[in-house]
Design a protein around this motif. Structure first.
Motif, PDB file in Angstrom:
ATOM      1  N   ILE A   1      17.350  23.001   3.667  1.00  0.00           N
ATOM      2  CA  ILE A   1      16.777  24.339   3.477  1.00  0.00           C
ATOM      3  C   ILE A   1      16.449  24.594   2.015  1.00  0.00           C
ATOM      4  O   ILE A   1      15.335  25.009   1.676  1.00  0.00           O
ATOM      5  CB  ILE A   1      17.734  25.416   4.020  1.00  0.00           C
ATOM      6  N   VAL A   2      17.401  24.336   1.131  1.00  0.00           N
ATOM      7  CA  VAL A   2      17.190  24.600  -0.293  1.00  0.00           C
ATOM      8  C   VAL A   2      16.086  23.700  -0.856  1.00  0.00           C
ATOM      9  O   VAL A   2      15.235  24.145  -1.624  1.00  0.00           O
ATOM     10  CB  VAL A   2      18.512  24.424  -1.073  1.00  0.00           C
ATOM     11  N   GLY A   3      16.088  22.451  -0.456  1.00  0.00           N
ATOM     12  CA  GLY A   3      15.059  21.539  -0.937  1.00  0.00           C
ATOM     13  C   GLY A   3      13.669  21.908  -0.463  1.00  0.00           C
ATOM     14  O   GLY A   3      12.697  21.847  -1.223  1.00  0.00           O
ATOM     15  N   THR A   4      13.562  22.323   0.781  1.00  0.00           N
ATOM     16  CA  THR A   4      12.257  22.712   1.322  1.00  0.00           C
ATOM     17  C   THR A   4      11.734  23.978   0.650  1.00  0.00           C
ATOM     18  O   THR A   4      10.559  24.051   0.264  1.00  0.00           O
ATOM     19  CB  THR A   4      12.354  22.914   2.846  1.00  0.00           C
ATOM     20  N   VAL A   5      12.616  24.963   0.490  1.00  0.00           N
ATOM     21  CA  VAL A   5      12.197  26.201  -0.183  1.00  0.00           C
ATOM     22  C   VAL A   5      11.824  25.912  -1.637  1.00  0.00           C
ATOM     23  O   VAL A   5      10.837  26.435  -2.157  1.00  0.00           O
ATOM     24  CB  VAL A   5      13.300  27.283  -0.089  1.00  0.00           C
ATOM     25  N   GLY A   6      12.599  25.049  -2.294  1.00  0.00           N
ATOM     26  CA  GLY A   6      12.278  24.673  -3.675  1.00  0.00           C
ATOM     27  C   GLY A   6      10.933  23.974  -3.783  1.00  0.00           C
ATOM     28  O   GLY A   6      10.152  24.231  -4.704  1.00  0.00           O
ATOM     29  N   LEU A   7      10.638  23.098  -2.839  1.00  0.00           N
ATOM     30  CA  LEU A   7       9.347  22.401  -2.840  1.00  0.00           C
ATOM     31  C   LEU A   7       8.200  23.373  -2.598  1.00  0.00           C
ATOM     32  O   LEU A   7       7.154  23.295  -3.249  1.00  0.00           O
ATOM     33  CB  LEU A   7       9.350  21.301  -1.787  1.00  0.00           C
ATOM     34  N   ILE A   8       8.395  24.324  -1.694  1.00  0.00           N
ATOM     35  CA  ILE A   8       7.369  25.345  -1.447  1.00  0.00           C
ATOM     36  C   ILE A   8       7.144  26.181  -2.707  1.00  0.00           C
ATOM     37  O   ILE A   8       6.005  26.518  -3.054  1.00  0.00           O
ATOM     38  CB  ILE A   8       7.758  26.220  -0.235  1.00  0.00           C
ATOM     39  N   CYS A   9       8.231  26.507  -3.415  1.00  0.00           N
ATOM     40  CA  CYS A   9       8.102  27.252  -4.669  1.00  0.00           C
ATOM     41  C   CYS A   9       7.327  26.454  -5.706  1.00  0.00           C
ATOM     42  O   CYS A   9       6.492  27.007  -6.430  1.00  0.00           O
ATOM     43  CB  CYS A   9       9.474  27.622  -5.222  1.00  0.00           C
TER      44      CYS A   9
ATOM     45  N   THR B   1      10.620  34.000  -5.510  1.00  0.00           N
ATOM     46  CA  THR B   1      11.347  33.197  -4.527  1.00  0.00           C
ATOM     47  C   THR B   1      12.244  32.179  -5.216  1.00  0.00           C
ATOM     48  O   THR B   1      13.384  31.953  -4.803  1.00  0.00           O
ATOM     49  CB  THR B   1      10.364  32.488  -3.583  1.00  0.00           C
ATOM     50  N   TYR B   2      11.750  31.569  -6.293  1.00  0.00           N
ATOM     51  CA  TYR B   2      12.540  30.575  -7.014  1.00  0.00           C
ATOM     52  C   TYR B   2      13.752  31.220  -7.679  1.00  0.00           C
ATOM     53  O   TYR B   2      14.847  30.654  -7.674  1.00  0.00           O
ATOM     54  CB  TYR B   2      11.663  29.866  -8.053  1.00  0.00           C
ATOM     55  N   ILE B   3      13.583  32.405  -8.231  1.00  0.00           N
ATOM     56  CA  ILE B   3      14.714  33.129  -8.826  1.00  0.00           C
ATOM     57  C   ILE B   3      15.739  33.448  -7.748  1.00  0.00           C
ATOM     58  O   ILE B   3      16.948  33.287  -7.954  1.00  0.00           O
ATOM     59  CB  ILE B   3      14.234  34.416  -9.530  1.00  0.00           C
ATOM     60  N   SER B   4      15.292  33.900  -6.595  1.00  0.00           N
ATOM     61  CA  SER B   4      16.207  34.188  -5.487  1.00  0.00           C
ATOM     62  C   SER B   4      16.938  32.932  -5.028  1.00  0.00           C
ATOM     63  O   SER B   4      18.126  32.967  -4.719  1.00  0.00           O
ATOM     64  CB  SER B   4      15.448  34.789  -4.305  1.00  0.00           C
ATOM     65  N   LEU B   5      16.224  31.823  -4.995  1.00  0.00           N
ATOM     66  CA  LEU B   5      16.829  30.548  -4.612  1.00  0.00           C
ATOM     67  C   LEU B   5      17.904  30.140  -5.615  1.00  0.00           C
ATOM     68  O   LEU B   5      18.995  29.707  -5.229  1.00  0.00           O
ATOM     69  CB  LEU B   5      15.755  29.470  -4.509  1.00  0.00           C
ATOM     70  N   ALA B   6      17.615  30.293  -6.885  1.00  0.00           N
ATOM     71  CA  ALA B   6      18.597  29.944  -7.920  1.00  0.00           C
ATOM     72  C   ALA B   6      19.840  30.821  -7.805  1.00  0.00           C
ATOM     73  O   ALA B   6      20.966  30.344  -7.960  1.00  0.00           O
ATOM     74  CB  ALA B   6      17.967  30.082  -9.298  1.00  0.00           C
ATOM     75  N   ARG B   7      19.651  32.100  -7.520  1.00  0.00           N
ATOM     76  CA  ARG B   7      20.794  33.006  -7.356  1.00  0.00           C
ATOM     77  C   ARG B   7      21.629  32.624  -6.136  1.00  0.00           C
ATOM     78  O   ARG B   7      22.851  32.663  -6.180  1.00  0.00           O
ATOM     79  CB  ARG B   7      20.314  34.453  -7.222  1.00  0.00           C
ATOM     80  N   SER B   8      20.967  32.238  -5.044  1.00  0.00           N
ATOM     81  CA  SER B   8      21.718  31.853  -3.847  1.00  0.00           C
ATOM     82  C   SER B   8      22.473  30.548  -4.081  1.00  0.00           C
ATOM     83  O   SER B   8      23.584  30.386  -3.582  1.00  0.00           O
ATOM     84  CB  SER B   8      20.795  31.733  -2.641  1.00  0.00           C
ATOM     85  N   GLU B   9      21.894  29.623  -4.840  1.00  0.00           N
ATOM     86  CA  GLU B   9      22.592  28.381  -5.156  1.00  0.00           C
ATOM     87  C   GLU B   9      23.804  28.659  -6.044  1.00  0.00           C
ATOM     88  O   GLU B   9      24.826  27.993  -5.924  1.00  0.00           O
ATOM     89  CB  GLU B   9      21.648  27.403  -5.853  1.00  0.00           C
TER      90      GLU B   9
END
Length: 87
Positions: A51-59, A73-81
């Motif tokens: 999930i994280v890798g796919t969202v990161g690639l989309i970003c 989206t990338y900022i949100s992903l970093a916060r969730s990680e």
């Protein structure tokens, strides 16, 4: 009065470098999925990696196309990680 205006459709060199490094970083991510290292962390880690890798690639693709949603989206992903690393 001199004003600097961005050229529409022109990607800054810093953004190009960031995206290229990100695309190169996809290679180890794919390796982690198929290496079996996720078995040592927990059953949930494989789904997390995918999930994280796919969202990161989309970003990264969004960054490449200079889309504003990719930044948020990338900022949100970093916060969730950040919160996931506390588990």
């Amino acid at each position: 009065m001199n004003t600097i205006q961005a050229t529409p459709g022109k990607r800054p060199i810093v953004m190009t470098i960031f995206c290229m490094i990100g695309f190169i970083g996809v290679i180890p991510w794919i390796g982690m999925i198929f290496s079996g290292v996720h078995h040592t962390v927990g059953r949930w880690y494989l789904a997390y990696l995918i999930i994280v890798g796919t969202v990161g690639l989309i970003c990264l693709l969004g960054f490449w196309k200079m889309k504003k949603w990719a930044f948020y989206t990338y900022i949100s992903l970093a916060r969730s990680e950040e919160h996931t690393s506390e588990l």
